[in-house]
Enzyme design. Structure first.
Site, PDB file in Angstrom:
ATOM      1  CG  HIS A   1      45.078 -17.926 -20.458  1.00 48.99           C
ATOM      2  ND1 HIS A   1      44.333 -16.864 -20.013  1.00 48.99           N
ATOM      3  CD2 HIS A   1      45.190 -17.771 -21.803  1.00 48.99           C
ATOM      4  CE1 HIS A   1      43.989 -16.103 -21.039  1.00 48.99           C
ATOM      5  NE2 HIS A   1      44.494 -16.629 -22.134  1.00 48.99           N
TER       6      HIS A   1
ATOM      7  CE  LYS B   1      40.755 -17.242 -23.722  1.00 46.61           C
ATOM      8  NZ  LYS B   1      40.961 -15.828 -23.374  1.00 46.61           N
TER       9      LYS B   1
ATOM     10  CD  GLU C   1      48.025 -16.093 -24.680  1.00 53.47           C
ATOM     11  OE1 GLU C   1      47.169 -16.101 -25.548  1.00 53.47           O
ATOM     12  OE2 GLU C   1      47.890 -16.641 -23.571  1.00 53.47           O
TER      13      GLU C   1
END
Length: 261
Positions: free
Chosen positions: A104, A18, A180
């Site tokens: 994401h 990240k 996720e």
């Protein structure tokens, strides 16, 4: 209903940095990851690492000669053009990138990414021979007295994310799907193992029903750590690690756990 495809013999694990590290810290970390290449090979585990854009070129140099896959945290869906601030899959491939993360939860929430834009990115990456790493997951923790109903609610939410990406990518191309649950990212514990296996089994079934010929591997991410893979190995092919993997000793331990499983 078609049978589920067999799980892949080769597992996979990786991490995205990240924007946690500065440039020197990133390069020190990448050098440490390079030293795990022999371990990953001995465990029959594919290993990937995803630094920030500025660090991609020096990271490729540090990983050269290893089997570790270099990743990028995002891309544009065009090969070139007037897209200020974006990076194309073509340029990423030329820089040595092998796998590209997209969709994401943070990018969906902060930058308005949609299933449509993620699908376009997946298609553009596949066209350059890159592996799309498509993140999917339900936003809120399903509220249901029944575990099976909770799985069903989650599957209903992730179905569009999965199907739009898979439809955009040629059937023979490799795709990695990272499940996720948004509510589990950064939590003290990963999602319940039965929930993860239930949802990821259905994700794999979606891929099977589309008759995909290319390799589709499913990862779990969301506060994953020691012991996570052993509990969910019936549904996934590996783990997508967060800050836990910023300690190289932890990453080494997970590689060993996945290999042993």
């Amino acid at each position: 209903m078609p049978p589920l495809p067999p799980q892949r013999e080769k597992r996979i694990v990786g991490t995205s940095l990240k924007m946690y590290f500065d440039l020197p810290t990133t390069q020190s970390y990448i050098a440490g990851v390079a030293e795990l290449d022999d371990l990953a090979a001995s465990q029959n585990v594919d290993l990937f690492v995803i630094p920030d854009f500025v660090s991609i070129v020096p990271s490729e140099q540090a990983l050269r000669g290893t089997a570790i896959m270099l990743g990028a945290q995002d891309c544009m869906w065009e090969a070139s053009g007037a897209f200020t601030g974006e990076v194309s899959p073509l340029t990423l491939r030329q820089a040595g990138v092998k796998i590209v993360e997209m969709g994401h939860a943070e990018r969906r929430r902060l930058f308005g990414e949609s299933d449509e834009s993620v699908a376009k990115k997946a298609a553009a990456c596949a066209a350059q021979g890159l592996v799309p790493l498509v993140c999917v997951g339900e936003v809120q923790k399903p509220r249901s007295p029944s575990a099976s109903q909770a799985v069903g609610q989650a599957v209903e939410e992730v179905k569009g994310q999965v199907m739009s990406a898979l439809r955009a990518v040629p059937g023979e191309a490799e795709v990695v799907l990272a499940y996720e649950p948004v509510w589990a990212i950064g939590a003290s514990q990963p999602a319940d193992a039965d929930h993860v296996v239930g949802v990821t089994t259905e994700i794999r079934r979606m891929a099977a029903e589309m008759g995909r010929r290319g390799r589709v591997r499913v990862l779990y991410g969301g506060s994953a750590g020691p012991g996570t893979f052993e509990r969910i190995k019936d549904g996934v092919d590996g783990l997508f690690l967060g800050r836990f993997a910023h300690d190289l000793g932890n990453l080494k331990k997970v590689i060993e756990e996945i290999g042993a499983a």
